[in-house]
Design a protein around this motif. Structure first.
Motif, PDB file in Angstrom:
ATOM      1  N   TYR A  77       0.841  -1.204   0.000  1.00 41.35           N
ATOM      2  CA  TYR A  77       0.000   0.000   0.000  1.00 41.35           C
ATOM      3  C   TYR A  77       0.877   1.256   0.000  1.00 41.35           C
ATOM      4  O   TYR A  77       0.685   2.162  -0.816  1.00 41.35           O
ATOM      5  CB  TYR A  77      -0.885  -0.027   1.237  1.00 41.35           C
ATOM      6  N   ASN A  78       1.856   1.279   0.896  1.00 42.76           N
ATOM      7  CA  ASN A  78       2.751   2.430   0.981  1.00 42.76           C
ATOM      8  C   ASN A  78       3.625   2.550  -0.267  1.00 42.76           C
ATOM      9  O   ASN A  78       3.936   3.663  -0.711  1.00 42.76           O
ATOM     10  CB  ASN A  78       3.615   2.329   2.233  1.00 42.76           C
ATOM     11  N   HIS A  79       4.012   1.416  -0.851  1.00 42.45           N
ATOM     12  CA  HIS A  79       4.821   1.430  -2.078  1.00 42.45           C
ATOM     13  C   HIS A  79       4.047   2.046  -3.237  1.00 42.45           C
ATOM     14  O   HIS A  79       4.585   2.893  -3.969  1.00 42.45           O
ATOM     15  CB  HIS A  79       5.247   0.010  -2.431  1.00 42.45           C
ATOM     16  N   VAL A  80       2.810   1.625  -3.415  1.00 43.45           N
ATOM     17  CA  VAL A  80       1.992   2.163  -4.508  1.00 43.45           C
ATOM     18  C   VAL A  80       1.803   3.663  -4.343  1.00 43.45           C
ATOM     19  O   VAL A  80       1.939   4.440  -5.297  1.00 43.45           O
ATOM     20  CB  VAL A  80       0.630   1.445  -4.570  1.00 43.45           C
ATOM     21  N   ILE A  81       1.515   4.090  -3.122  1.00 42.29           N
ATOM     22  CA  ILE A  81       1.290   5.516  -2.861  1.00 42.29           C
ATOM     23  C   ILE A  81       2.561   6.324  -3.098  1.00 42.29           C
ATOM     24  O   ILE A  81       2.530   7.386  -3.725  1.00 42.29           O
ATOM     25  CB  ILE A  81       0.786   5.710  -1.413  1.00 42.29           C
ATOM     26  N   GLY A  82       3.682   5.814  -2.634  1.00 33.83           N
ATOM     27  CA  GLY A  82       4.919   6.576  -2.707  1.00 33.83           C
ATOM     28  C   GLY A  82       5.674   6.476  -4.013  1.00 33.83           C
ATOM     29  O   GLY A  82       6.363   7.426  -4.413  1.00 33.83           O
ATOM     30  N   LYS A  83       5.562   5.347  -4.702  1.00 42.46           N
ATOM     31  CA  LYS A  83       6.399   5.102  -5.876  1.00 42.46           C
ATOM     32  C   LYS A  83       5.633   4.945  -7.192  1.00 42.46           C
ATOM     33  O   LYS A  83       6.182   5.218  -8.263  1.00 42.46           O
ATOM     34  CB  LYS A  83       7.234   3.828  -5.657  1.00 42.46           C
ATOM     35  N   ARG A  84       4.379   4.479  -7.123  1.00 42.15           N
ATOM     36  CA  ARG A  84       3.683   4.142  -8.379  1.00 42.15           C
ATOM     37  C   ARG A  84       2.265   4.697  -8.414  1.00 42.15           C
ATOM     38  O   ARG A  84       1.343   4.080  -8.953  1.00 42.15           O
ATOM     39  CB  ARG A  84       3.684   2.618  -8.562  1.00 42.15           C
ATOM     40  N   ALA A  85       2.100   5.873  -7.855  1.00 43.61           N
ATOM     41  CA  ALA A  85       0.766   6.466  -7.723  1.00 43.61           C
ATOM     42  C   ALA A  85       0.120   6.789  -9.066  1.00 43.61           C
ATOM     43  O   ALA A  85      -1.109   6.866  -9.165  1.00 43.61           O
ATOM     44  CB  ALA A  85       0.841   7.736  -6.876  1.00 43.61           C
ATOM     45  N   SER A  86       0.938   6.980 -10.109  1.00 43.28           N
ATOM     46  CA  SER A  86       0.376   7.346 -11.413  1.00 43.28           C
ATOM     47  C   SER A  86       0.524   6.238 -12.453  1.00 43.28           C
ATOM     48  O   SER A  86       0.251   6.458 -13.637  1.00 43.28           O
ATOM     49  CB  SER A  86       1.051   8.621 -11.933  1.00 43.28           C
ATOM     50  N   ASP A  87       0.941   5.043 -12.039  1.00 40.71           N
ATOM     51  CA  ASP A  87       1.184   3.946 -12.978  1.00 40.71           C
ATOM     52  C   ASP A  87      -0.141   3.365 -13.472  1.00 40.71           C
ATOM     53  O   ASP A  87      -0.876   2.727 -12.714  1.00 40.71           O
ATOM     54  CB  ASP A  87       1.996   2.849 -12.281  1.00 40.71           C
ATOM     55  N   PRO A  88      -0.481   3.531 -14.749  1.00 45.29           N
ATOM     56  CA  PRO A  88      -1.767   3.056 -15.260  1.00 45.29           C
ATOM     57  C   PRO A  88      -1.816   1.552 -15.504  1.00 45.29           C
ATOM     58  O   PRO A  88      -2.891   0.996 -15.725  1.00 45.29           O
ATOM     59  CB  PRO A  88      -1.912   3.809 -16.584  1.00 45.29           C
ATOM     60  N   ASN A  89      -0.657   0.894 -15.462  1.00 41.91           N
ATOM     61  CA  ASN A  89      -0.605  -0.545 -15.728  1.00 41.91           C
ATOM     62  C   ASN A  89      -0.811  -1.394 -14.478  1.00 41.91           C
ATOM     63  O   ASN A  89      -1.049  -2.595 -14.580  1.00 41.91           O
ATOM     64  CB  ASN A  89       0.751  -0.915 -16.333  1.00 41.91           C
TER      65      ASN A  89
END
Length: 324
Positions: A77-89
């Motif tokens: 959860y923290n990884h997505v928020i901090g590193k991949r928040a705009s990744d459409p894939n």
């Protein structure tokens, strides 16, 4: 000249649409992130989406499944928020357990609004189980006996205090008018250990899920007293009453769902929503869902986003009432 002018206007319109939010496009490198080791519930959730999206031709390339264990989904959860928040894939697996942990502040500084909730594609349901030779035949029998002598009733679940199984047990205590924090809870490693404890007479009550406990009920090894669903479940468990039928307003759906980063564009979010909706109507998807022991529970887009936020609010109240 008229033809040239029309082409210029059309091109300007397309440019304006793209500038306003981007064209909706298929994920080019689809990936599902499971916030645990391979083989668990998050892995199952990712595999469901990966297999069904490809089988129904919603994606042209196979979806990669990656793993990031830690905190029962908190690290992912923290990884997505901090590193991949705009990744459409990228989509990430979640469950009602994720909402429960967020409600208790166990996902760190971020709350339920830090991501975009995409959809749920299946669910399991909580159950209350006793040994096959238990004298308690109904939920009413069990709750009445618990009310008389709660100290003699150890309740086992596959998770620590504050987990989903603990919360299911706490609902039994509340139904009996007792303090949940005072119940004798035995935290075990998964449903298999709960079954062993019941069969060995070490505990009187087990809290678990229908998909796992159902086959043992059918085999006569344990007895499910009630399912925590709005309606009776289909198939081999159809004869088991719901908790509500038994006089207790208790529901515990264990939904299996997904979220994307907060900064994913509306166009890309809508592509995933449309792909999920189209996939969920197919026999290929139904087969994939049933093979994973999940029951029908499809909720996509804003409806699911609203559901998750409502669940978090409900779990905050339950946790407070339980003294957590």
């Amino acid at each position: 000249m008229i033809h040239t002018t029309f082409k210029m206007l059309a091109g300007a319109a397309v440019f304006a649409a793209v500038a306003a939010g981007g064209a909706m496009a298929e994920a080019t490198k689809p990936e599902c992130l499971a916030g645990a080791k391979p083989g668990g519930g998050f892995d199952l959730t990712c595999r469901l989406a990966a297999n069904a999206l490809l089988a129904t031709k919603q994606i042209a390339e196979p979806m990669a499944v990656t793993y990031m264990e830690g905190g029962v989904g908190a690290v992912a959860y923290n990884h997505v928020i901090g590193k991949r928040a705009s990744d459409p894939n990228l989509i990430t697996a979640a469950s009602s357990g994720s909402a429960l942990l967020i409600a208790q502040g166990k996902f760190g500084q971020y709350d339920e609004s830090a991501v975009r909730w995409l959809g749920a594609l299946g669910a399991d349901y909580g159950v209350i189980v006793v040994a096959a030779d238990s004298p308690y035949k109904t939920m009413a029998d069990l709750v009445a006996a618990y009310k008389e002598d709660p100290a003699s009733f150890a309740i086992a679940g596959g998770g620590a205090i504050g987990s989903q199984d603990w919360m299911k047990g706490s609902l039994i205590a509340k139904a009996a008018g007792k303090e949940p924090k005072e119940m004798r809870y035995v935290a075990l490693e998964g449903g298999g250990a709960v079954l062993t404890a019941l069969e060995g007479g070490h505990v009187k009550i087990g809290a678990g899920d229908a998909a796992e406990m159902g086959k043992h009920h059918v085999a006569g090894k344990v007895r499910i007293l009630a399912v925590m669903s709005a309606d009776r479940l289909p198939g081999e468990l159809a004869e088991i009453p719901t908790a509500k039928e038994s006089g207790f307003d208790i529901e515990w759906p264990v939904w299996r769902g997904y979220y994307v980063g907060k900064d994913v564009s509306d166009a890309d979010y809508d592509w995933w929503v449309n792909a999920f909706q189209a996939m969920a109507k197919t026999p290929e998807f139904e087969k994939e869902r049933q093979e994973r022991g999940l029951f029908e529970f499809t909720m996509v887009g804003k409806e699911f986003d609203d559901r998750v936020k409502a669940d978090v609010a409900k779990f905050k109240t339950l946790a407070k009432e339980a003294g957590l």
